[in-house]
Write an enzyme that holds these catalytic residues in place. Sequence first.
Site, PDB file in Angstrom:
ATOM      1  N   MET A   8      -5.714  -6.928   9.173  1.00  0.00           N
ATOM      2  CA  MET A   8      -5.151  -6.038  10.177  1.00  0.00           C
ATOM      3  C   MET A   8      -6.002  -4.798  10.342  1.00  0.00           C
ATOM      4  SD  MET A   8      -1.172  -6.625  10.007  1.00  0.00           S
ATOM      5  CE  MET A   8      -1.086  -6.389   8.289  1.00  0.00           C
ATOM      6  N   SER A  35      13.515 -41.226  -7.640  1.00  0.00           N
ATOM      7  CA  SER A  35      12.350 -40.388  -7.403  1.00  0.00           C
ATOM      8  C   SER A  35      12.369 -40.027  -5.921  1.00  0.00           C
ATOM      9  CB  SER A  35      11.069 -41.146  -7.756  1.00  0.00           C
ATOM     10  OG  SER A  35       9.962 -40.336  -7.465  1.00  0.00           O
ATOM     11  N   TYR A  68      11.415 -33.962 -13.565  1.00  0.00           N
ATOM     12  CA  TYR A  68       9.959 -33.835 -13.463  1.00  0.00           C
ATOM     13  C   TYR A  68       9.511 -33.764 -12.011  1.00  0.00           C
ATOM     14  CZ  TYR A  68       9.740 -38.747 -12.083  1.00  0.00           C
ATOM     15  OH  TYR A  68       9.906 -39.917 -11.393  1.00  0.00           O
ATOM     16  N   ARG A  71      -3.231   3.099   8.739  1.00  0.00           N
ATOM     17  CA  ARG A  71      -3.582   1.782   8.183  1.00  0.00           C
ATOM     18  C   ARG A  71      -2.363   0.911   8.043  1.00  0.00           C
ATOM     19  NH1 ARG A  71      -8.325   2.690   4.215  1.00  0.00           N
ATOM     20  NH2 ARG A  71      -8.557   4.913   4.376  1.00  0.00           N
ATOM     21  N   HIS A 120     -16.293  -8.480   3.405  1.00  0.00           N
ATOM     22  CA  HIS A 120     -15.246  -9.374   3.907  1.00  0.00           C
ATOM     23  C   HIS A 120     -15.408 -10.794   3.371  1.00  0.00           C
ATOM     24  CE1 HIS A 120     -13.610 -12.235   6.876  1.00  0.00           C
ATOM     25  NE2 HIS A 120     -12.575 -11.423   6.811  1.00  0.00           N
ATOM     26  N   LYS A 152       0.832  -1.197   0.000  1.00  0.00           N
ATOM     27  CA  LYS A 152       0.000   0.000   0.000  1.00  0.00           C
ATOM     28  C   LYS A 152       0.878   1.264   0.000  1.00  0.00           C
ATOM     29  CE  LYS A 152      -3.768  -0.348   2.381  1.00  0.00           C
ATOM     30  NZ  LYS A 152      -4.680  -0.477   3.526  1.00  0.00           N
ATOM     31  N   GLY A 191      -8.572  -7.357   5.310  1.00  0.00           N
ATOM     32  CA  GLY A 191      -9.299  -7.461   6.568  1.00  0.00           C
ATOM     33  C   GLY A 191      -8.515  -8.098   7.691  1.00  0.00           C
ATOM     34  N   ARG A 242      -3.994  -1.144  -5.827  1.00  0.00           N
ATOM     35  CA  ARG A 242      -3.162  -2.350  -5.745  1.00  0.00           C
ATOM     36  C   ARG A 242      -3.624  -3.296  -6.839  1.00  0.00           C
ATOM     37  NH1 ARG A 242      -5.939  -4.166  -0.127  1.00  0.00           N
ATOM     38  NH2 ARG A 242      -7.975  -4.640  -0.960  1.00  0.00           N
ATOM     39  N   CYS A 291       8.134 -37.333  -6.013  1.00  0.00           N
ATOM     40  CA  CYS A 291       6.750 -37.825  -6.003  1.00  0.00           C
ATOM     41  C   CYS A 291       6.096 -37.676  -4.630  1.00  0.00           C
ATOM     42  CB  CYS A 291       6.681 -39.275  -6.476  1.00  0.00           C
ATOM     43  SG  CYS A 291       7.563 -40.401  -5.414  1.00  0.00           S
TER      44      CYS A 291
HETATM   45  C1  PEP Z   1       7.045 -40.492  -0.124  1.00  0.00           C
HETATM   46  O1  PEP Z   1       7.471 -41.058   0.872  1.00  0.00           O
HETATM   47  O2  PEP Z   1       7.269 -39.305  -0.391  1.00  0.00           O
HETATM   48  C2  PEP Z   1       6.185 -41.210  -1.063  1.00  0.00           C
HETATM   49  C3  PEP Z   1       5.792 -40.642  -2.183  1.00  0.00           C
HETATM   50  O3  PEP Z   1       5.775 -42.445  -0.693  1.00  0.00           O
HETATM   51  P1  PEP Z   1       4.589 -42.721   0.343  1.00  0.00           P
HETATM   52  O4  PEP Z   1       3.914 -41.427   0.596  1.00  0.00           O
HETATM   53  O5  PEP Z   1       3.727 -43.701  -0.332  1.00  0.00           O
HETATM   54  O6  PEP Z   1       5.318 -43.260   1.508  1.00  0.00           O
END
Ligand code: PEP
Length: 875
Positions: free
Chosen positions: A104, A764, A851, A93, A455, A23, A102, A337, A831
């Site tokens: 603060m 992974s 990935y 403000r 709000h 702000k 809303g 803003r 993963c």
């Molecule tokens: C993990 O441990 O991050 C994972 C993907 O395997 P799980 O959650 O099945 O233990």
Amino acid sequence: MTNKYVYLFSEGNASMRNLLGGKGANLAEMTNIGIPVPHGFTVTTEACTKYHEDGQSISKEILDQIYESLAKLEEATGKKFGDNTNPLLVSVRSGARVSMPGMMDTILNLGLNDIAVEALAKLTNNPRFAYDSYRRFIQMFSDVVMGIEKRLFENKIDEIKEKKGVEFDTELNADDLKTLVSQFKEIYKKEKGEEFPENPKVQLVESIKAVFRSWENPRAIVYRRLNDIPGEWGTAVNVQQMVFGNKGETSGTGVVFSRNPATGEKGIYGEYLMNAQGEDVVAGIRTPLPILKLREQDPVIYEQFENIVNTLEKHYKDMQDMEITIEEGKLYFLQTRNGKRTAQAALKIAVDLVEEGMLTKEEAILKVEPKQLDTLLHPTFYTEDLKNATPIAKGLPASPGAACGKIAFSADEAKERAALGEDVILVRLETSPEDIEGMIAAKGILTVRGGMTSHAAVVARGMGACCVAGCGAIKVDEEKRTVEANGKIYTSDDSISLDGTTGNVYGEKIKTVTPEILGHFATFMSWADEIRKLKVRANADSPRDAHQAVEFGAEGIGLCRTEHMFFAEDRIMAVRQMITSKDLEQRKVALAKILPMQKSDFIGIYEALEGKPVTIRLLDPPLHEFLPSADEDIKSLANEMRITFEELKSTVQDLHEFNPMMGHRGCRLAVTYPEIAEMQARAIIEAAIEVKKDKGYNIIPEIMIPLVGEIKELKYVKDVIVDTAKKVMEEKGVTLEYKVGTMIEIPRAALTADEIAKEAEFFSFGTNDLTQMTFGFSRDDAAKFLSAYYDKKIYEQDPFGKLDQTGVGSLIKIAVEKGKSTRPDIHLGICGEHGGDPSSIEFCHNIGLNYVSCSPFRVPLARLAAAQAQVKNKR
Ligand code: PEP
Ligand code: MG
């Protein structure tokens, strides 16, 4: 050298957001580009941090700078604090780096005292206005700064209205308001044991301190956690000359957007009220008019206003959310803003701004919060069911989406019932910032009062929750806990449905469906895909999830948890039999039942993916999730296995583990029972051979071994897989390419990744377990004590939701480096849950993973976060 803690608006600019708050930086920028902004100054975020570091005390150095700027403000405005002819009044403000609507506190009309109020009355020839401002100020100061209960003041207003037999505050005259002022001061004295401070400087400093303190109030802390805002940022405080929208019919106030924040439609959008102060619009107590009406009412002002709105949008290259005040025919901008907007609007605006030539695609990609996309993937009503439903009321379409649930009448109730697994709709007269947790827990929010900028509307849009606001057609009795609509009474046992896109409310349950990615959404996502370097896969364990993932743009499956394929009622028996088998022979019987189930699932998944890569993980069941515990279940399993109940019960007891998450799971299972890995490898390879032959997809299964901590255990399980694959290929007379890799989810695996990579073609990162093992926090139990860690500011975020880049991240970096040292072309992904968290995705991009993999519903979010990571950190 002294630090500079206070800046006049004329001394700052838009780039100083970290120091001046959003702000403050924008007020400075507007001042410098010639927009009519009332004069003022900003006390910096560093002053806030210092205030807290100094034990909630404001240093002399900061105080001196505040007084110095105040003197300059008096000079610029030609007004003086507490003056008996031309008094200066200011607003105080909060303003953090990012806006926290809303969250603060704000104090208006500061500077009024018994002398200044008389001067103001004379100056404006409007004693009613002067005393109304004064009583509002005492009320706000007492509540916000001194923590005196609001109710005490409201009771007095109600009393006087009752005595006079009037309904509205506006019907009170100057004398009534004068009476209220002295009553309010008495309340103050009684509550605080001292007189109300007449000295405006004391009022100012106390108010600034209160804003600093509000940074640490519980609702601000909850909001920060929800929005990943670090506590160390602090808030700035803006002190600005007051201009008055409540000086009569040529004055007014409004909240406006340069485009529609709900739909993104081009064109000025907003609401205003004549003869009112800002809080009247925001609090939703009086119903405001659409801003276009101003064009009829005052075409000259409207034209000036429209020009400034266009200038500001071009200047900031984004949709603006502005507060304006007209004081006796003169227009002021009190703030601007980048406006909060629904996900739909965000996408339309981003695409339109590129088409209008205001933004490049790269810039546009940064304009949409990845987490917002979530709301677009959330349900809408099932069309057939909707056709048969008749609305019982209609309110404002404050935040889109569809929601259905039973009625909850308070935020606490919503929170409690939702925690027990119930779908609830929070129904309130109006919401206030204290309601935030209930709003998060509810499926949807319905309010009786308030406009599009109330709000409830602003917060719901920010969270992506469905909200219908200002629904005056229903009557809510919060005490009796009833909702009356269309002549019918609804209670907490009744389900209602909300359509946040149309504002319709239905007195029944309506089925919801998941939408598709079309239109602006599809265009925007195609740009994200052009830009990003990181691939996005999904965690999916069934053909249905795999289809969904592909529909949301997944480029493959990064984790198929094979144990999840067995939760179904009709399958769990076979798995239990496998787990509790006493010997190889018994186990082989169970495995023979499981093999065809596994194979048919894999076929379904391969087909859904049409040749896209898929990582299948060998069984990793924490045993306690699968073992039968009820006697009934043990009995029927014993029957199936042709052993006695007692025999099986004792096996189950033997298998009990004190710490199942660190127990007999992951590859440990394959080490003790290699026949399980053998069965799974067979199912994976046979299914791939079949689908490749039948459908022609080139399937290269990636077989993943979980919970490895030692190269030799990996090698042992890998040999089982390789031998089995060889056998299957010989039986079928075909060859098939496949890969064997591992998860890195035990710190020892990360630390010895150079050795592990000799046997693993891919890694992974299983950051769920890696976080558990690195912190030593049980995944199952940590939530119970982590809230104490947030309260005590030991951690700000759940490390299971947002990757701990310092600790767990270091282990990942070590593993990447070591893995590449022995296998330079190793394929790398993540993963764990963190694969769907924007800041964690940026980390994965930066350390060069190939990935991320996350749940299907987070795939679009991950695609966008990956593109943003590329724009921010070119790779
Ligand atoms: C993990 O441990 O991050 C994972 C993907 O395997 P799980 O959650 O099945 O233990
Ligand atoms: Mg794991």
